[in-house]
Motif scaffolding. Structure first.
Motif, PDB file in Angstrom:
ATOM      1  N   VAL A 279      -4.382   1.904   8.215  1.00  0.00           N
ATOM      2  CA  VAL A 279      -5.012   0.768   8.897  1.00  0.00           C
ATOM      3  C   VAL A 279      -4.097  -0.452   8.870  1.00  0.00           C
ATOM      4  CG1 VAL A 279      -6.959  -0.832   8.820  1.00  0.00           C
ATOM      5  CG2 VAL A 279      -7.343   1.607   8.456  1.00  0.00           C
ATOM      6  N   LEU A 280      -3.487  -0.708   7.722  1.00  0.00           N
ATOM      7  CA  LEU A 280      -2.605  -1.868   7.610  1.00  0.00           C
ATOM      8  C   LEU A 280      -1.362  -1.723   8.485  1.00  0.00           C
ATOM      9  CD1 LEU A 280      -2.838  -2.587   3.784  1.00  0.00           C
ATOM     10  CD2 LEU A 280      -3.697  -4.022   5.631  1.00  0.00           C
TER      11      LEU A 280
ATOM     12  N   ALA B  45      -6.508   9.093 -10.304  1.00  0.00           N
ATOM     13  CA  ALA B  45      -5.401   9.206  -9.353  1.00  0.00           C
ATOM     14  C   ALA B  45      -5.852   9.718  -7.986  1.00  0.00           C
ATOM     15  CB  ALA B  45      -4.312  10.102  -9.936  1.00  0.00           C
ATOM     16  N   PRO B  46      -6.637  10.813  -7.886  1.00  0.00           N
ATOM     17  CA  PRO B  46      -7.093  11.238  -6.552  1.00  0.00           C
ATOM     18  C   PRO B  46      -7.958  10.197  -5.855  1.00  0.00           C
ATOM     19  CG  PRO B  46      -7.355  13.012  -8.142  1.00  0.00           C
ATOM     20  CD  PRO B  46      -7.021  11.792  -8.923  1.00  0.00           C
TER      21      PRO B  46
ATOM     22  N   ALA C 285       0.827  -1.208   0.000  1.00  0.00           N
ATOM     23  CA  ALA C 285       0.000   0.000   0.000  1.00  0.00           C
ATOM     24  C   ALA C 285       0.860   1.256   0.000  1.00  0.00           C
ATOM     25  CB  ALA C 285      -0.929  -0.012   1.214  1.00  0.00           C
ATOM     26  N   GLY C 286       1.966   1.235   0.761  1.00  0.00           N
ATOM     27  CA  GLY C 286       2.839   2.405   0.790  1.00  0.00           C
ATOM     28  C   GLY C 286       3.518   2.657  -0.539  1.00  0.00           C
ATOM     29  N   VAL C 287       4.008   1.587  -1.184  1.00  0.00           N
ATOM     30  CA  VAL C 287       4.660   1.745  -2.489  1.00  0.00           C
ATOM     31  C   VAL C 287       3.649   2.200  -3.539  1.00  0.00           C
ATOM     32  CG1 VAL C 287       5.883   0.526  -4.328  1.00  0.00           C
ATOM     33  CG2 VAL C 287       6.461   0.086  -1.936  1.00  0.00           C
ATOM     34  N   ALA C 288       2.455   1.612  -3.518  1.00  0.00           N
ATOM     35  CA  ALA C 288       1.428   2.030  -4.468  1.00  0.00           C
ATOM     36  C   ALA C 288       1.022   3.477  -4.249  1.00  0.00           C
ATOM     37  CB  ALA C 288       0.206   1.117  -4.334  1.00  0.00           C
TER      38      ALA C 288
ATOM     39  N   LEU D 176      -8.175   6.063  -1.396  1.00  0.00           N
ATOM     40  CA  LEU D 176      -8.308   4.685  -0.935  1.00  0.00           C
ATOM     41  C   LEU D 176      -7.017   4.172  -0.305  1.00  0.00           C
ATOM     42  CD1 LEU D 176     -10.314   3.122  -3.910  1.00  0.00           C
ATOM     43  CD2 LEU D 176     -11.190   3.807  -1.676  1.00  0.00           C
ATOM     44  N   LEU D 177      -5.892   4.483  -0.942  1.00  0.00           N
ATOM     45  CA  LEU D 177      -4.615   3.945  -0.477  1.00  0.00           C
ATOM     46  C   LEU D 177      -4.150   4.594   0.817  1.00  0.00           C
ATOM     47  CD1 LEU D 177      -2.695   3.658  -3.866  1.00  0.00           C
ATOM     48  CD2 LEU D 177      -3.524   1.780  -2.446  1.00  0.00           C
TER      49      LEU D 177
END
Length: 313
Positions: free
Chosen positions: A70-71, A57-58, A32-35, A63-64
């Motif tokens: 949370v993750l 993109a926004p 999630a961080g890389v994405a 979402l990310l």
């Protein structure tokens, strides 16, 4: 060193499910961080590509961003809970080993040495899972993603960046772990020596006062403290050099991206953000090599105390 660490992992086998769950959540948080970084880098060229990209993109960022938060929280909660369960099993096994080999009584074992192995050495092993295994698993999965993400215009760029990533994530930590194994052993022995000196002074305080040996006992404690500080300084210097090497690899990767992908302004921002996110994710792995060396030394001392022969046959 690998055989000793593997013995510890075998002792943690009852908590395999929890440990794997913590690893899966850690990898998901890393993804999630890389994405998030890659989508952030794509916003500028996305605005130039069309309205669809400008709207997508926004939305992905919305979402990310919360997903990563949370993750990361779940990763901390689950991975630490799994580690506490594993260390509890290790302590139970350690006490059973002491009971089996202490037929003559634990009084024949030095209290300070046993306390150092029970507290310092067992607590050192928590870095094996949190600081070594989890980041290493993330680096293994991140390397092919990084290479494929930069392979749009040939293999020159992913080859150079992949080599630099492998050096920062695998070569430097492995080299530092081998070097730090001896330093970790000296650090463990120095910590045990300081604990022994302090306990000897406290337990024999009445005799120390009777014979006016306060100065000698204090000098002994300070000498052991000096040895401990020297061992800590040695490992800190090696960790600093390893961290500097990883930092230089990250900066070299950015320079390679700028040099090779400069003719593609629509993708250079995405590649830059992807490289920064990837190298930031493995920036602590060279220091994790020091933690692996310390964990190997601590594991060796714990296994010797629990499985060694009785002090009095």
């Amino acid at each position: 060193m690998i055989a000793v660490l593997w013995r510890v992992l075998v002792l943690w086998r009852r908590q395999t499910g929890w440990l794997l769950l913590g690893g899966a959540i850690s990898i998901a948080a890393l993804a999630a961080g890389v994405a998030l970084m890659a989508v952030s880098g794509s916003m500028a060229p996305g605005l130039l590509a069309g309205a669809a990209s400008a709207l997508a993109a926004p939305l992905l960022l919305r979402l990310l961003g919360p997903a990563r938060v949370v993750l990361r929280y779940l990763e901390r909660y689950v991975s630490h809970d799994a580690l506490f369960r594993a260390l509890a099993d290790l302590r139970v096994w350690f006490f059973r080993g002491l009971a089996k080999g202490g037929g003559g009584g634990l009084g024949f074992r030095h209290a300070g040495e046993l306390l150092a192995r029970l507290v310092n050495d067992v607590e050192t092993l928590d870095g094996l899972y949190l600081r070594v295994l989890l980041p290493l698993a993330g680096a293994v999965l991140l390397l092919p993603v990084l290479i494929l993400g930069m392979a749009a215009d040939g293999w020159l760029l992913p080859l150079h960046v992949g080599v630099l990533f492998a050096i920062a994530a695998f070569v430097l930590p492995a080299r530092v772990a081998v070097i730090a194994a001896g330093g970790g052993e000296r650090l463990a022995q120095a910590a045990a020596g300081l604990r022994i000196a302090c306990l000897d002074a406290l337990q024999g305080l009445r005799e120390v006062r009777v014979f006016s040996a306060e100065g000698r006992m204090l000098a002994a404690v300070q000498a052991r403290e000096g040895v401990l500080l020297a061992a800590q300084h040695e490992l800190a210097v090696r960790a600093a050099w390893a961290g500097a090497g990883a930092f230089l690899c990250a900066q070299a990767a950015i320079l390679v991206v700028l040099a090779v992908a400069a003719r593609h302004p629509a993708t250079i921002t995405v590649l830059l953000f992807l490289a920064v996110a990837a190298f930031e994710a493995v920036g602590g792995l060279p220091r994790a090599g020091v933690a692996a060396g310390q964990a190997a030394a601590a594991a060796r001392r714990v296994l010797e105390a629990a499985e060694g022969p009785p002090p009095v046959p």
